[in-house]
Enzyme design. Structure first.
Site, PDB file in Angstrom:
ATOM      1  N   ASP A 145       0.825  -1.205   0.000  1.00 36.47           N
ATOM      2  CA  ASP A 145       0.000   0.000   0.000  1.00 36.47           C
ATOM      3  C   ASP A 145       0.862   1.259   0.000  1.00 36.47           C
ATOM      4  OD1 ASP A 145      -2.121  -1.709   0.203  1.00 36.47           O
ATOM      5  OD2 ASP A 145      -2.895  -0.898   2.087  1.00 36.47           O
ATOM      6  N   HIS A 159       3.851  -2.262   3.137  1.00 37.27           N
ATOM      7  CA  HIS A 159       3.864  -0.914   2.565  1.00 37.27           C
ATOM      8  C   HIS A 159       5.222  -0.674   1.908  1.00 37.27           C
ATOM      9  CE1 HIS A 159       0.751  -0.794   5.656  1.00 37.27           C
ATOM     10  NE2 HIS A 159       0.196   0.195   4.981  1.00 37.27           N
TER      11      HIS A 159
END
Length: 258
Positions: A75, A221
């Site tokens: 993400d 991430h």
């Protein structure tokens, strides 16, 4: 699994007779407030835990896959410093992943987005601004955020995104309405790394490897040095366990693009 419509209906059916009994003097006021408090906390937790599927259904794993597959997802990118290093590691270990991209980051680093796709990974919509107050946005503003990112990707790649990940895993009726309007697949996870917290690389890796098994979706991430360190160790672990990371659309057997 609890669903918002079912919970709201049940609460109304409980409240109506309680209110009537209260005015007739048979039950105390606190009994009504207790039902409202229960409703509040169910809704609160349902909004913050994407796997509850409380407001909308999010696909968080595929335990029925016959293959030894998992899906690593990233993400908040594309990030010019860390995403290329993530891609290097994925190529080194012959792994595929899915990147849920933020529109503002795509504008800054379109070449990184193109590299993600050219190397066989898939991408999804992670809103345009990734605003901390996104959960309070009205429907029109949510829709605009999704459209802006979708249009950016379309202009760069001629692809129309069908994968969407709610930021922070937060959902509500307006987010659900926007996802349904866009006809996108909401993608969650069932192995959360917590790689954006203060936890050490060792703790994060242990958290993932202690949980992960066939069919899981892992949340990382592509925004920090910590994740780079964890990722290489994770890819080594998956190789040892005969698990292969594929794109989330391949794992879930859905289309990534319209």
């Amino acid at each position: 699994m609890l669903k918002r419509k079912n919970v709201n209906t049940a609460i109304i059916f409980l409240l109506l007779p309680l209110v009537a009994l209260y005015f007739l003097g048979y039950v105390p006021l606190w009994s009504i407030f207790s039902i409202l408090i229960i409703w509040f906390f169910i809704t609160l937790f349902g909004s913050f835990f994407v796997r509850w599927n409380y407001h909308l259904t999010s696909l968080s794993s595929n335990k029925n896959t016959p293959n030894n597959w998992v899906s690593i997802t990233f993400d908040d990118g594309p990030n010019h410093k860390f995403t290329p290093r993530v891609l290097d590691l994925l190529a080194k270990y012959n792994a595929k992943a899915t990147f849920f991209c933020v529109g503002q980051q795509i504008e800054k680093h379109p070449e990184v987005l193109k590299r993600i796709l050219s190397e066989g990974h898939s991408i999804g919509n992670h809103t345009y601004s990734h605003s901390k107050s996104f959960g309070f946005f009205p429907f029109d503003k949510i829709l605009n955020e999704l459209n802006r990112t979708e249009n950016l990707v379309s202009a760069l790649t001629e692809k129309k995104l069908k994968l969407y990940r709610p930021i922070f895993g937060v959902t509500n009726p307006q987010i659900a309405k926007a996802a349904e309007h866009k006809k996108v697949h909401s993608i969650g996870w069932n192995v959360r790394s917590l790689d954006t917290t203060f936890r050490s690389e060792k703790t994060i890796l242990k958290r993932i490897t202690g949980k992960v098994s066939k069919g899981d979706i892992i949340l990382l991430h592509d925004t920090s040095e910590k994740t780079i360190v964890v990722l290489e160790q994770l890819l080594l672990f998956l190789r040892e366990k005969n698990l292969r990371s594929v794109t989330v659309d391949q794992l879930l057997e859905i289309e990534a693009y319209a």
